[in-house]
Motif scaffolding. Sequence first.
Motif, PDB file in Angstrom:
ATOM      1  N   LEU A   1     -73.237  31.210  64.683  1.00 44.16           N
ATOM      2  CA  LEU A   1     -73.287  32.291  63.707  1.00 44.16           C
ATOM      3  C   LEU A   1     -74.634  32.286  62.999  1.00 44.16           C
ATOM      4  O   LEU A   1     -75.035  31.262  62.432  1.00 44.16           O
ATOM      5  N   ASP A   2     -75.312  33.425  63.038  1.00 40.50           N
ATOM      6  CA  ASP A   2     -76.605  33.589  62.380  1.00 40.50           C
ATOM      7  C   ASP A   2     -76.367  33.960  60.922  1.00 40.50           C
ATOM      8  O   ASP A   2     -76.029  35.105  60.612  1.00 40.50           O
ATOM      9  N   ALA A   3     -76.542  32.985  60.031  1.00 37.33           N
ATOM     10  CA  ALA A   3     -76.277  33.230  58.611  1.00 37.33           C
ATOM     11  C   ALA A   3     -77.269  34.199  58.002  1.00 37.33           C
ATOM     12  O   ALA A   3     -76.994  34.786  56.950  1.00 37.33           O
ATOM     13  N   GLY A   4     -78.423  34.389  58.642  1.00 37.91           N
ATOM     14  CA  GLY A   4     -79.392  35.345  58.132  1.00 37.91           C
ATOM     15  C   GLY A   4     -79.040  36.780  58.447  1.00 37.91           C
ATOM     16  O   GLY A   4     -79.578  37.704  57.836  1.00 37.91           O
ATOM     17  N   ALA A   5     -78.134  36.987  59.399  1.00 36.23           N
ATOM     18  CA  ALA A   5     -77.767  38.344  59.811  1.00 36.23           C
ATOM     19  C   ALA A   5     -76.424  38.774  59.246  1.00 36.23           C
ATOM     20  O   ALA A   5     -75.994  39.910  59.480  1.00 36.23           O
ATOM     21  N   LEU A   6     -75.741  37.878  58.516  1.00 34.48           N
ATOM     22  CA  LEU A   6     -74.419  38.187  57.976  1.00 34.48           C
ATOM     23  C   LEU A   6     -74.393  37.927  56.481  1.00 34.48           C
ATOM     24  O   LEU A   6     -74.933  36.924  56.017  1.00 34.48           O
ATOM     25  N   ASP A   7     -73.766  38.831  55.714  1.00 38.08           N
ATOM     26  CA  ASP A   7     -73.567  38.517  54.305  1.00 38.08           C
ATOM     27  C   ASP A   7     -72.424  37.515  54.180  1.00 38.08           C
ATOM     28  O   ASP A   7     -71.748  37.189  55.159  1.00 38.08           O
ATOM     29  N   ALA A   8     -72.223  36.986  52.975  1.00 38.76           N
ATOM     30  CA  ALA A   8     -71.264  35.903  52.794  1.00 38.76           C
ATOM     31  C   ALA A   8     -69.850  36.264  53.245  1.00 38.76           C
ATOM     32  O   ALA A   8     -69.212  35.488  53.979  1.00 38.76           O
ATOM     33  N   PRO A   9     -69.303  37.442  52.862  1.00 38.06           N
ATOM     34  CA  PRO A   9     -67.942  37.767  53.333  1.00 38.06           C
ATOM     35  C   PRO A   9     -67.850  37.889  54.845  1.00 38.06           C
ATOM     36  O   PRO A   9     -66.885  37.422  55.459  1.00 38.06           O
ATOM     37  N   ALA A  10     -68.866  38.508  55.457  1.00 41.41           N
ATOM     38  CA  ALA A  10     -68.842  38.673  56.915  1.00 41.41           C
ATOM     39  C   ALA A  10     -68.947  37.330  57.620  1.00 41.41           C
ATOM     40  O   ALA A  10     -68.315  37.108  58.662  1.00 41.41           O
ATOM     41  N   LEU A  11     -69.743  36.430  57.047  1.00 42.23           N
ATOM     42  CA  LEU A  11     -69.879  35.101  57.633  1.00 42.23           C
ATOM     43  C   LEU A  11     -68.545  34.360  57.599  1.00 42.23           C
ATOM     44  O   LEU A  11     -68.131  33.743  58.591  1.00 42.23           O
ATOM     45  N   CYS A  12     -67.861  34.422  56.473  1.00 39.77           N
ATOM     46  CA  CYS A  12     -66.558  33.755  56.367  1.00 39.77           C
ATOM     47  C   CYS A  12     -65.533  34.373  57.301  1.00 39.77           C
ATOM     48  O   CYS A  12     -64.735  33.656  57.920  1.00 39.77           O
TER      49      CYS A  12
ATOM     50  N   PRO B   1     -76.488  25.282  47.730  1.00 41.17           N
ATOM     51  CA  PRO B   1     -75.242  25.733  47.098  1.00 41.17           C
ATOM     52  C   PRO B   1     -74.554  26.861  47.856  1.00 41.17           C
ATOM     53  O   PRO B   1     -73.322  26.885  47.946  1.00 41.17           O
ATOM     54  N   ALA B   2     -75.325  27.788  48.412  1.00 37.04           N
ATOM     55  CA  ALA B   2     -74.723  28.915  49.122  1.00 37.04           C
ATOM     56  C   ALA B   2     -73.985  28.455  50.378  1.00 37.04           C
ATOM     57  O   ALA B   2     -72.907  28.967  50.699  1.00 37.04           O
ATOM     58  N   THR B   3     -74.547  27.471  51.092  1.00 35.39           N
ATOM     59  CA  THR B   3     -73.861  26.998  52.287  1.00 35.39           C
ATOM     60  C   THR B   3     -72.655  26.139  51.923  1.00 35.39           C
ATOM     61  O   THR B   3     -71.657  26.118  52.648  1.00 35.39           O
ATOM     62  N   PHE B   4     -72.722  25.451  50.788  1.00 32.48           N
ATOM     63  CA  PHE B   4     -71.547  24.710  50.321  1.00 32.48           C
ATOM     64  C   PHE B   4     -70.404  25.671  50.044  1.00 32.48           C
ATOM     65  O   PHE B   4     -69.251  25.427  50.439  1.00 32.48           O
ATOM     66  N   GLU B   5     -70.702  26.773  49.377  1.00 36.56           N
ATOM     67  CA  GLU B   5     -69.668  27.775  49.082  1.00 36.56           C
ATOM     68  C   GLU B   5     -69.090  28.342  50.371  1.00 36.56           C
ATOM     69  O   GLU B   5     -67.870  28.473  50.524  1.00 36.56           O
ATOM     70  N   ALA B   6     -69.960  28.660  51.338  1.00 35.85           N
ATOM     71  CA  ALA B   6     -69.484  29.207  52.603  1.00 35.85           C
ATOM     72  C   ALA B   6     -68.674  28.178  53.377  1.00 35.85           C
ATOM     73  O   ALA B   6     -67.668  28.510  54.018  1.00 35.85           O
ATOM     74  N   ALA B   7     -69.098  26.920  53.315  1.00 37.63           N
ATOM     75  CA  ALA B   7     -68.366  25.863  54.007  1.00 37.63           C
ATOM     76  C   ALA B   7     -66.954  25.737  53.462  1.00 37.63           C
ATOM     77  O   ALA B   7     -65.997  25.498  54.213  1.00 37.63           O
ATOM     78  N   MET B   8     -66.792  25.892  52.147  1.00 33.72           N
ATOM     79  CA  MET B   8     -65.467  25.813  51.543  1.00 33.72           C
ATOM     80  C   MET B   8     -64.639  27.054  51.874  1.00 33.72           C
ATOM     81  O   MET B   8     -63.455  26.951  52.215  1.00 33.72           O
ATOM     82  N   GLN B   9     -65.255  28.239  51.781  1.00 31.38           N
ATOM     83  CA  GLN B   9     -64.511  29.469  52.015  1.00 31.38           C
ATOM     84  C   GLN B   9     -64.038  29.604  53.451  1.00 31.38           C
ATOM     85  O   GLN B   9     -63.067  30.300  53.729  1.00 31.38           O
ATOM     86  N   GLY B  10     -64.720  28.924  54.380  1.00 30.49           N
ATOM     87  CA  GLY B  10     -64.321  29.020  55.779  1.00 30.49           C
ATOM     88  C   GLY B  10     -63.209  28.079  56.181  1.00 30.49           C
ATOM     89  O   GLY B  10     -62.798  28.066  57.346  1.00 30.49           O
ATOM     90  N   LEU B  11     -62.686  27.302  55.237  1.00 28.44           N
ATOM     91  CA  LEU B  11     -61.632  26.330  55.548  1.00 28.44           C
ATOM     92  C   LEU B  11     -60.251  26.985  55.598  1.00 28.44           C
ATOM     93  O   LEU B  11     -59.963  27.928  54.855  1.00 28.44           O
ATOM     94  N   ARG B  12     -59.396  26.443  56.428  1.00 25.24           N
ATOM     95  CA  ARG B  12     -57.979  26.799  56.387  1.00 25.24           C
ATOM     96  C   ARG B  12     -57.334  26.097  55.195  1.00 25.24           C
ATOM     97  O   ARG B  12     -57.924  25.211  54.575  1.00 25.24           O
ATOM     98  N   LYS B  13     -56.121  26.454  54.865  1.00 23.79           N
ATOM     99  CA  LYS B  13     -55.373  25.707  53.857  1.00 23.79           C
ATOM    100  C   LYS B  13     -55.217  24.256  54.317  1.00 23.79           C
ATOM    101  O   LYS B  13     -54.944  23.992  55.486  1.00 23.79           O
ATOM    102  N   GLY B  14     -55.435  23.342  53.394  1.00 22.76           N
ATOM    103  CA  GLY B  14     -55.365  21.938  53.730  1.00 22.76           C
ATOM    104  C   GLY B  14     -56.613  21.415  54.422  1.00 22.76           C
ATOM    105  O   GLY B  14     -56.613  20.276  54.905  1.00 22.76           O
ATOM    106  N   GLY B  15     -57.665  22.237  54.477  1.00 23.69           N
ATOM    107  CA  GLY B  15     -58.886  21.837  55.171  1.00 23.69           C
ATOM    108  C   GLY B  15     -59.743  20.882  54.369  1.00 23.69           C
ATOM    109  O   GLY B  15     -59.484  20.592  53.191  1.00 23.69           O
ATOM    110  N   ARG B  16     -60.781  20.372  55.025  1.00 21.36           N
ATOM    111  CA  ARG B  16     -61.631  19.349  54.435  1.00 21.36           C
ATOM    112  C   ARG B  16     -63.098  19.761  54.558  1.00 21.36           C
ATOM    113  O   ARG B  16     -63.531  20.132  55.654  1.00 21.36           O
TER     114      ARG B  16
END
Length: 360
Positions: A221-232, A254-269
């Motif tokens: 996934l090219d993070a430069g071509a997607l906004d945060a919601p689209a990336l998630c 910080p932005a990638t930390f936020e995206a890393a968290m938002q992309g998790l399933r419930k119970g994810g790590r």
Amino acid sequence: MRALQWHGPWDLRLVELDTPRAGPGQVRIAVAYCGICGSDLHEYADGPHAIPVDAPHPLSGRTAPLTLGHEFCGTVVEVGAGVTGLSLGDRVAVEPEYHCKQCAYCRSGSYNLCVSMGFAGLMGDGGMADFAVVPAYMLHRLPDEVSLEQAAVIEPAAVALHALRRAELRLGDTCAVFGLGPIGLLLISLAKLQGATTIVAVDVSRERLAAASHLGATHALDAGALDAPALCDALRDAAGGLGVDVSFEAAGLPATFEAAMQGLRKGGRVVMVGLMPHANFDAFRAVNDELTFTASVGYRHAYGDLLRIVGSGALDLTSIVTRIVSLDDAVAEGFDALLADRTQIKILVSPAKPPSAINA
């Protein structure tokens, strides 16, 4: 001998020093290769960060100027008094973490958390020199099947392996790796070996996304071509709609930390590997979805397993090496190249070879 020493930001000097001798409990090695790490680049561009300037490090006794380089390997040329298990001519990888062996963390086996923890090459003299003297406990003899070029990449691979262990990644899990520097790419290789079924690589560099796909990423996934919601959304779709089991934040943003968290399933790590001073997160979602946050620093008890894996042929660490340069050219063709050229991933410095012998 020659040594590349840090004197201040943008001030690395190739100097002539007396060749050091191995004291009690120490070993001197002729350095074969030394990798340039992102930590080295930070010290070069805007340090000091870890380099001791005002007071000596408690275990190395050193302050700046000091010799950089903590990703190194070489051949034993001198063994100090009291050292056993190592002989002249042994090829060795250096596990450059200083530890006191006396504090509560060391006694429990968590020596990467030692109260006086540091790294040769950052808090003491390292491997960007013709010779390096280190405590004998840092050295691991190389199996015959492991080349010195492979051994030069064992250190960042140990960082990735420790993070993978902290994640408790299991066979069949899905994961995402944010930030495709050497650590991120090695995480992808090791996650594939661990049996992850879906591995999503996220970065802004097309070259590094291509490298990730070559190493085993199932999605790029090219993070430069997607906004945060689209990336998630794309991340969740890649993992079957729910999100990934594990996210590795290896960019230190910080932005990638936020995206890393938002992309998790419930119970994810989410595992924090990159360094950043502050990060914000959705605490409501963290609690409501029972997310787990884990940090990972350095490594412990990783080198032996990595040397066995590499020796078996299951992992080719040289796949991320894009250039080998001489010690004379380390600044211009190494440090400056990494800062200017995103196609460069891991550059090794070879003190043992003259510039004319280097295949750049």
